[in-house]
Design a protein around this motif. Structure first.
Motif, PDB file in Angstrom:
ATOM      1  N   GLN A 174      99.608-131.913  23.010  1.00 58.88           N
ATOM      2  CA  GLN A 174     100.405-130.761  22.557  1.00 58.88           C
ATOM      3  C   GLN A 174     100.445-130.689  21.030  1.00 58.88           C
ATOM      4  O   GLN A 174     100.418-129.596  20.457  1.00 58.88           O
ATOM      5  N   ALA A 175     100.496-131.836  20.372  1.00 60.61           N
ATOM      6  CA  ALA A 175     100.443-131.856  18.905  1.00 60.61           C
ATOM      7  C   ALA A 175      99.101-131.335  18.406  1.00 60.61           C
ATOM      8  O   ALA A 175      99.036-130.649  17.372  1.00 60.61           O
ATOM      9  N   GLN A 176      98.029-131.627  19.134  1.00 58.08           N
ATOM     10  CA  GLN A 176      96.696-131.116  18.772  1.00 58.08           C
ATOM     11  C   GLN A 176      96.669-129.592  18.883  1.00 58.08           C
ATOM     12  O   GLN A 176      96.119-128.899  18.019  1.00 58.08           O
ATOM     13  N   ILE A 177      97.260-129.074  19.947  1.00 59.51           N
ATOM     14  CA  ILE A 177      97.312-127.622  20.145  1.00 59.51           C
ATOM     15  C   ILE A 177      98.112-126.966  19.025  1.00 59.51           C
ATOM     16  O   ILE A 177      97.702-125.930  18.476  1.00 59.51           O
ATOM     17  N   ALA A 178      99.235-127.567  18.661  1.00 61.44           N
ATOM     18  CA  ALA A 178     100.061-127.025  17.577  1.00 61.44           C
ATOM     19  C   ALA A 178      99.308-127.035  16.248  1.00 61.44           C
ATOM     20  O   ALA A 178      99.402-126.080  15.463  1.00 61.44           O
ATOM     21  N   TYR A 179      98.562-128.099  15.989  1.00 58.11           N
ATOM     22  CA  TYR A 179      97.759-128.202  14.763  1.00 58.11           C
ATOM     23  C   TYR A 179      96.741-127.067  14.694  1.00 58.11           C
ATOM     24  O   TYR A 179      96.586-126.419  13.656  1.00 58.11           O
ATOM     25  N   ASP A 180      96.056-126.805  15.809  1.00 55.99           N
ATOM     26  CA  ASP A 180      95.084-125.713  15.815  1.00 55.99           C
ATOM     27  C   ASP A 180      95.753-124.352  15.668  1.00 55.99           C
ATOM     28  O   ASP A 180      95.211-123.460  15.008  1.00 55.99           O
ATOM     29  N   ALA A 181      96.915-124.184  16.267  1.00 55.96           N
ATOM     30  CA  ALA A 181      97.630-122.910  16.132  1.00 55.96           C
ATOM     31  C   ALA A 181      98.069-122.708  14.684  1.00 55.96           C
ATOM     32  O   ALA A 181      97.925-121.613  14.124  1.00 55.96           O
ATOM     33  N   GLU A 182      98.584-123.759  14.072  1.00 53.42           N
ATOM     34  CA  GLU A 182      99.064-123.691  12.690  1.00 53.42           C
ATOM     35  C   GLU A 182      97.919-123.413  11.706  1.00 53.42           C
ATOM     36  O   GLU A 182      98.081-122.664  10.749  1.00 53.42           O
ATOM     37  N   THR A 183      96.770-124.010  11.950  1.00 55.89           N
ATOM     38  CA  THR A 183      95.638-123.883  11.024  1.00 55.89           C
ATOM     39  C   THR A 183      94.638-122.819  11.463  1.00 55.89           C
ATOM     40  O   THR A 183      93.636-122.614  10.778  1.00 55.89           O
ATOM     41  N   ARG A 184      94.912-122.177  12.605  1.00 53.22           N
ATOM     42  CA  ARG A 184      93.958-121.234  13.207  1.00 53.22           C
ATOM     43  C   ARG A 184      92.585-121.900  13.312  1.00 53.22           C
ATOM     44  O   ARG A 184      91.587-121.384  12.827  1.00 53.22           O
ATOM     45  N   HIS A 185      92.578-123.046  13.959  1.00 51.47           N
ATOM     46  CA  HIS A 185      91.354-123.837  14.163  1.00 51.47           C
ATOM     47  C   HIS A 185      90.633-124.137  12.842  1.00 51.47           C
ATOM     48  O   HIS A 185      89.411-124.156  12.773  1.00 51.47           O
ATOM     49  N   GLY A 186      91.412-124.370  11.788  1.00 47.70           N
ATOM     50  CA  GLY A 186      90.852-124.746  10.497  1.00 47.70           C
ATOM     51  C   GLY A 186      90.649-123.598   9.529  1.00 47.70           C
ATOM     52  O   GLY A 186      90.406-123.823   8.341  1.00 47.70           O
ATOM     53  N   ALA A 187      90.723-122.361  10.005  1.00 50.05           N
ATOM     54  CA  ALA A 187      90.483-121.209   9.128  1.00 50.05           C
ATOM     55  C   ALA A 187      91.481-121.154   7.969  1.00 50.05           C
ATOM     56  O   ALA A 187      91.113-120.825   6.835  1.00 50.05           O
ATOM     57  N   MET A 188      92.740-121.513   8.232  1.00 43.16           N
ATOM     58  CA  MET A 188      93.763-121.501   7.172  1.00 43.16           C
ATOM     59  C   MET A 188      93.543-122.626   6.157  1.00 43.16           C
ATOM     60  O   MET A 188      94.095-122.585   5.069  1.00 43.16           O
ATOM     61  N   GLN A 189      92.704-123.585   6.512  1.00 43.21           N
ATOM     62  CA  GLN A 189      92.359-124.674   5.598  1.00 43.21           C
ATOM     63  C   GLN A 189      91.079-124.353   4.820  1.00 43.21           C
ATOM     64  O   GLN A 189      90.644-125.140   4.008  1.00 43.21           O
ATOM     65  N   GLY A 190      90.470-123.227   5.130  1.00 45.27           N
ATOM     66  CA  GLY A 190      89.250-122.826   4.447  1.00 45.27           C
ATOM     67  C   GLY A 190      87.980-123.082   5.227  1.00 45.27           C
ATOM     68  O   GLY A 190      86.882-122.899   4.689  1.00 45.27           O
ATOM     69  N   ALA A 191      88.088-123.505   6.485  1.00 45.93           N
ATOM     70  CA  ALA A 191      86.901-123.799   7.281  1.00 45.93           C
ATOM     71  C   ALA A 191      86.348-122.513   7.891  1.00 45.93           C
ATOM     72  O   ALA A 191      86.428-122.294   9.107  1.00 45.93           O
ATOM     73  N   THR A 192      85.812-121.668   7.033  1.00 41.03           N
ATOM     74  CA  THR A 192      85.193-120.416   7.476  1.00 41.03           C
ATOM     75  C   THR A 192      83.812-120.291   6.846  1.00 41.03           C
ATOM     76  O   THR A 192      83.590-120.760   5.729  1.00 41.03           O
ATOM     77  N   PHE A 193      82.931-119.697   7.590  1.00 40.04           N
ATOM     78  CA  PHE A 193      81.570-119.484   7.071  1.00 40.04           C
ATOM     79  C   PHE A 193      81.050-118.173   7.648  1.00 40.04           C
ATOM     80  O   PHE A 193      81.167-117.952   8.840  1.00 40.04           O
ATOM     81  N   PRO A 194      80.395-117.326   6.901  1.00 44.80           N
ATOM     82  CA  PRO A 194      80.269-117.386   5.455  1.00 44.80           C
ATOM     83  C   PRO A 194      81.535-116.975   4.844  1.00 44.80           C
ATOM     84  O   PRO A 194      82.093-116.622   4.082  1.00 44.80           O
TER      85      PRO A 194
END
Length: 194
Positions: A174-194
């Motif tokens: 559940q903590a993993q799910i919350a982390y992905d929701a919070e970060t939008r699967h990393g997009a909010m951390q900058g993990a987007t391409f291009p």
């Protein structure tokens, strides 16, 4: 000419045809956040392209889905806890239970990485670094959860220890799910391409 010298000469001729890229680019490197972790296995899905848009299209065509929400994601981390304790006639030793973590991280790998234009290669490395940091966050959540699994086992009895461990692992999930929701699967951390 001796046999040894002929083999050396033949090896030199064969190796002359294999040259490293002149700009120093080799295979795609591992993201630093995931390097040197003995409890992490890295797996890849292959993509190729000569432009950022072509690489994005290749990722979109090959990327996995998240096991929790079913959404397509560029990378995925799966964690698995293993626990064990000693059993003996008349009981078990839950206080000394061992809990181990094994994480498998699935990342995109550019098969034509060495031939990418330098600017695109640099852009890809930046993306891969941030993506690796996001996935390392999943591994860290699981690592921080190991004591909770161990405590759950220690607080149970021989008949309920398995279920207690599973419940603790489910809370970590559940903590993993919350982390992905919070970060939008990393997009909010900058993990987007291009």
């Amino acid at each position: 000419m001796s046999t040894y010298r002929r083999h050396i000469a033949l090896a030199a001729i064969l190796l002359a045809g294999f040259r490293a890229p002149q700009d120093g680019a080799g295979p795609q490197p591992l993201p630093p956040a995931l390097a040197d972790r003995d409890d992490v296995v890295i797996e890849y899905y292959d993509v190729s392209g000569d432009t950022a848009q072509a690489l994005r299209a290749a990722i979109n065509a090959a990327r996995p889905t998240d096991t929790h929400d079913g959404k397509p994601v560029d990378a995925r981390t799966q964690v698995r806890f293993q626990w064990r304790w000693q059993t003996m006639p008349g009981g078990c030793d839950l206080e000394r239970a061992q809990v181990r973590l094994r994480a498998t991280v699935l990342l995109p790998r550019v098969t034509n990485y060495a031939s990418l234009p330098e600017a695109l290669r640099s852009r890809w490395l930046s993306y891969l670094t941030i993506l690796g940091e996001h996935e390392a966050g999943h591994v860290d959540i699981a690592r921080r959860g190991i004591p909770a699994v161990r405590d759950a086992i220690a607080g149970a009895d021989c008949d309920t220890a398995q279920q207690a461990a599973r419940s603790a692992a489910a809370a970590i999930s559940q903590a993993q799910i919350a982390y992905d929701a919070e970060t939008r699967h990393g997009a909010m951390q900058g993990a987007t391409f291009p």
